[in-house]
Design a protein around this motif. Structure first.
Motif, PDB file in Angstrom:
ATOM      1  N   UNK A  82      26.126 -12.641  88.274  1.00  0.00           N
ATOM      2  CA  UNK A  82      26.965 -12.107  89.338  1.00  0.00           C
ATOM      3  C   UNK A  82      27.812 -13.189  89.983  1.00  0.00           C
ATOM      4  N   UNK A  83      27.206 -14.336  90.205  1.00  0.00           N
ATOM      5  CA  UNK A  83      27.958 -15.458  90.782  1.00  0.00           C
ATOM      6  C   UNK A  83      29.114 -15.850  89.884  1.00  0.00           C
ATOM      7  N   UNK A  84      28.840 -15.931  88.582  1.00  0.00           N
ATOM      8  CA  UNK A  84      29.903 -16.285  87.639  1.00  0.00           C
ATOM      9  C   UNK A  84      30.997 -15.230  87.666  1.00  0.00           C
ATOM     10  N   UNK A  85      30.601 -13.970  87.892  1.00  0.00           N
ATOM     11  CA  UNK A  85      31.577 -12.887  87.921  1.00  0.00           C
ATOM     12  C   UNK A  85      32.316 -12.798  89.255  1.00  0.00           C
ATOM     13  N   UNK A  86      31.957 -13.663  90.186  1.00  0.00           N
ATOM     14  CA  UNK A  86      32.703 -13.695  91.431  1.00  0.00           C
ATOM     15  C   UNK A  86      32.040 -13.020  92.616  1.00  0.00           C
ATOM     16  N   UNK A  87      30.734 -12.758  92.512  1.00  0.00           N
ATOM     17  CA  UNK A  87      30.042 -12.126  93.628  1.00  0.00           C
ATOM     18  C   UNK A  87      29.406 -13.192  94.515  1.00  0.00           C
TER      19      UNK A  87
END
Ligand SMILES: Nc1ncnc2c1ncn2[C@@H]1O[C@H](COP(=O)(O)OP(=O)(O)O)[C@@H](O)[C@H]1O
Ligand SMILES: [Mg+2]
Lengths: 355, 273
Positions: free
Chosen positions: B171-176
């Motif tokens: 999720x972090x990598x996806x921008x969350x």
């Protein structure tokens, strides 16, 4: 241009240093593989590039810009995790479109991009399923699809194939190599499997206990291993590493094997009696007369296309010899062993290559 | 085989016996609620009697049941909702970004439950006087919320721990960022755990009586206060007390009954996953 540059990068967990100064330049569109035994710090290094771990010391540059303090999503990277890390409550399409959704991309455009990626990976029929309803190989594709949709500058893979069975692993290996070509993307790939590294990489970085042992193309590492670690790690079956000591007689230099035999070697700049290691790949050894050494056949393994012969050359030291001959010898035979001197690797007392 | 069978019989009988002992007070209270005050005091106790609703009628005359019930609902839902709103981010950080001190902080939070509430009654009371919050729902919601908070954080923490960290990293990598990870990933994935935490929290808040009796009166008192008013210096009124108690616990009993599947599912979430 999508290069990644690591400058003297180090990582500490508390007082423990797990990455001990790594320098590397990954060129645009290059496929670089980090390989090394489990626990050597491959994932840590990759996660530092991704931004999931902080860099204790050193700089990370992507396209020339320092990225140490940039958040993971703003680095222009996409990562495929070993566990796939799919969002279990979302459909395949939801998984693949999540990043675009967060970025505020309109639904129509999102759907289009998801469909394009699904087409590349043959996932079109599965877009409405949940990850729980997919096979391991399909989940793997979704994880890759999720990365593709974001059109990243650099793809990061952390042992993406290690949860697949052997057959599927080979198939995915080929597909990933093809994907690399088709997407024209820069990829950094972590694995503990040297076969994956050899088959896919443009360049391999061999890591041991947080230290880079060697960086080079697969054939560089195979032909010119920098030290005994790389020599033993790259290539299958493993290179034979035999302990010996230097001795000179009548102007010629010999290696006295620990097992008692004597082999002529080219001159080395070492004193008499210095401990060295001889490296001989199983495929460089021949069971033929005129050889420099001999030994007793102790085990034979038939793989069909090739045969592995284990020969005892004294004091229980086994040499592995690979041959295409299906019946090269019988267990218990005393056989002569020869090799092309140009394929002999010599390593000094510190384990570093001599020639 | 025979031995197994006997063990089974013994276990079954024992199980029922314990269940009976635990349920008996509730059963007895239910009976007493429908007795006249005379019957309730009869010795030996009566099992057969003419049921009456007069206790309920009288209770309603003496206290405003609807008002107290409404207060109970507001306090239970309010403190639960706010508690989870505060605890979720805390549990998220503790589960996924722990520091050296996270463990001690969690133990410290739990340790606040070691002290009996009466130990802080006077300072709390004085604070409420200064803040002019005596006998307000705001005060009761805040206090209930705070006293449940350690438990809520602990429960959410253990449910969040069940979610693989790599999913949030993806999720972090996806921008969350943290809030989006909570909203899109953690909350949906831990829903069974969050609901059972909420249910437990509602039940605890509903039954909270110490603070309610001490800092509220007619305006903001919950049903616990209503019950308490039936055991007072004028004497004990067995039947009316029972009627009031029954009327107070009935809603939460029914609530617990209806939601028990969810409750059990959440509490065994990790074990059976
Ligand atoms: N969060 C952490 N805290 C402390 N040590 C860690 C942490 N993560 C990894 N390590 C240690 O760092 C070393 C490298 O780990 P890792 O990068 O996962 O290895 P690899 O991926 O090569 O198997 C290991 O010795 C591991 O125990
Ligand atoms: Mg790893």
């Amino acid at each position: 241009m999508s290069g990644v540059e690591l400058k003297s990068v180090r990582k500490n967990y508390g007082a423990v240093e797990v990455i001990k100064g790594v320098d590397l330049t990954v060129r645009d569109r290059e496929f670089v593989v980090f390989v090394g035994p489990s626990g050597c710090g491959k994932s840590t290094l990759l996660r530092m590039i991704a931004g999931l771990e902080e860099i204790t010391v050193g700089d990370l540059l992507i396209d020339g810009a320092r990225m140490n303090d940039v958040s993971p999503d703003a680095r222009g990277l996409a990562m495929v995790f070993q566990s796939y890390a799919l969002y279990p409550h979302m459909t395949v399409a939801g998984n693949m479109g999540f990043a675009l959704m967060l970025a505020g991309v309109p639904k129509a455009e999102r759907d289009l991009k998801v469909r394009q990626a699904a087409k590349i990976l043959q996932l079109e029929a599965l877009l409405d399923r949940k990850p729980g309803q997919l096979s391991g190989g399909q989940r793997q594709r979704v994880a890759i699809g999720r990365a593709i949709v974001r059109e990243p500058k650099v793809f990061l893979f952390d042992e993406p194939l290690s949860n697949l069975d052997a057959a599927l692993r080979v198939q995915m290996r080929v597909e990933l190599a093809k994907l690399h070509r088709d997407l024209n993307a820069t990829m950094i790939y972590v694995t503990h499997d040297q076969v994956e590294a050899m088959t896919m990489a443009d360049r391999i970085l061999v890591l041991r206990a947080g230290i880079v042992e060697q960086v080079g193309s697969p054939l560089d590492l195979y032909n010119k291993p920098a030290n005994t670690f790389v020599a033993g790690f790259i290539g299958s079956p493993k290179m034979n590493l035999v302990g010996a000591s230097v001795s000179r007689r009548d102007g010629q230099t010999f290696a006295f094997l620990d097992g008692g035999q004597r082999l002529p070697i080219g001159d080395v700049s070492l004193k008499d009696g210095a401990g060295i290691t001889l490296g001989l790949r199983p495929e460089a050894l021949l069971l033929s007369a005129g050889g420099a050494a001999r030994g007793e056949v102790s085990v034979i393994e038939h793989l069909g296309g090739e045969t592995l012969v284990y020969v005892d050359i004294g004091k229980g030291q086994l040499l592995t010899i690979k041959t295409g001959d299906q019946q090269p010898a019988r267990v218990g035979d005393i056989v002569p062993i020869s090799f092309d001197p140009s394929r002999l690797h010599l390593f000094g007392p510190d384990g570093q290559a001599l020639n | 085989m025979v031995k197994n069978k006997r063990a089974l019989v013994i276990r079954t009988v024992l199980g029922w016996l314990i269940a009976f002992i635990m349920a008996f007070p509730v059963f007895w209270m239910t009976l007493a609620a429908f007795k006249t005050e005379m019957d309730a005091y009869a010795s030996p106790p009566l099992l057969v009697f003419t049921p009456t609703l007069e206790n309920f009628a009288e209770m309603n005359q003496r206290v405003d049941y609807v008002r107290h019930a409404w207060n109970s609902v507001l306090v239970a839902l309010g403190s639960t909702f706010l508690g989870i709103l505060i605890a979720a981010p805390a549990a998220y950080v503790m589960a996924f970004h722990p520091t050296k001190r996270t463990r001690s902080i969690m133990l410290w939070m739990l340790s606040t439950k070691f002290m009996p509430a009466v130990g802080v009654l006077v300072p709390m009371y004085l604070m409420l006087v200064w803040l002019d919050l005596l006998d307000t729902r705001t005060a009761l919601i805040t206090i209930t919320l705070l006293s449940n908070l350690p438990l809520v954080v602990w429960m959410l923490y253990s449910y969040f721990k069940e979610v693989p960290a790599e999913i949030l990293e993806a999720g972090r990598m996806d921008g969350a960022g943290p809030l989006k990870q909570l909203r899109y990933l953690l909350v949906p994935l831990a829903t069974p755990g969050i609901s059972s935490t909420a249910l437990l929290c509602i039940i605890l808040s509903w039954n909270e009586s110490f603070w309610c009796i001490n800092v509220t009166a007619v305006d903001s008192g919950t049903l616990a206060l209503a019950i308490a008013s039936f055991s007072n210096p004028e004497g004990y009124f067995w039947a009316k007390l029972s009627a009031a108690s029954l009327a107070s616990v009935a809603p939460i009993l029914i609530f617990g009954w209806v939601t028990q599947r969810q409750l059990v599912r959440g509490l065994t979430f990790g074990a059976v996953k």
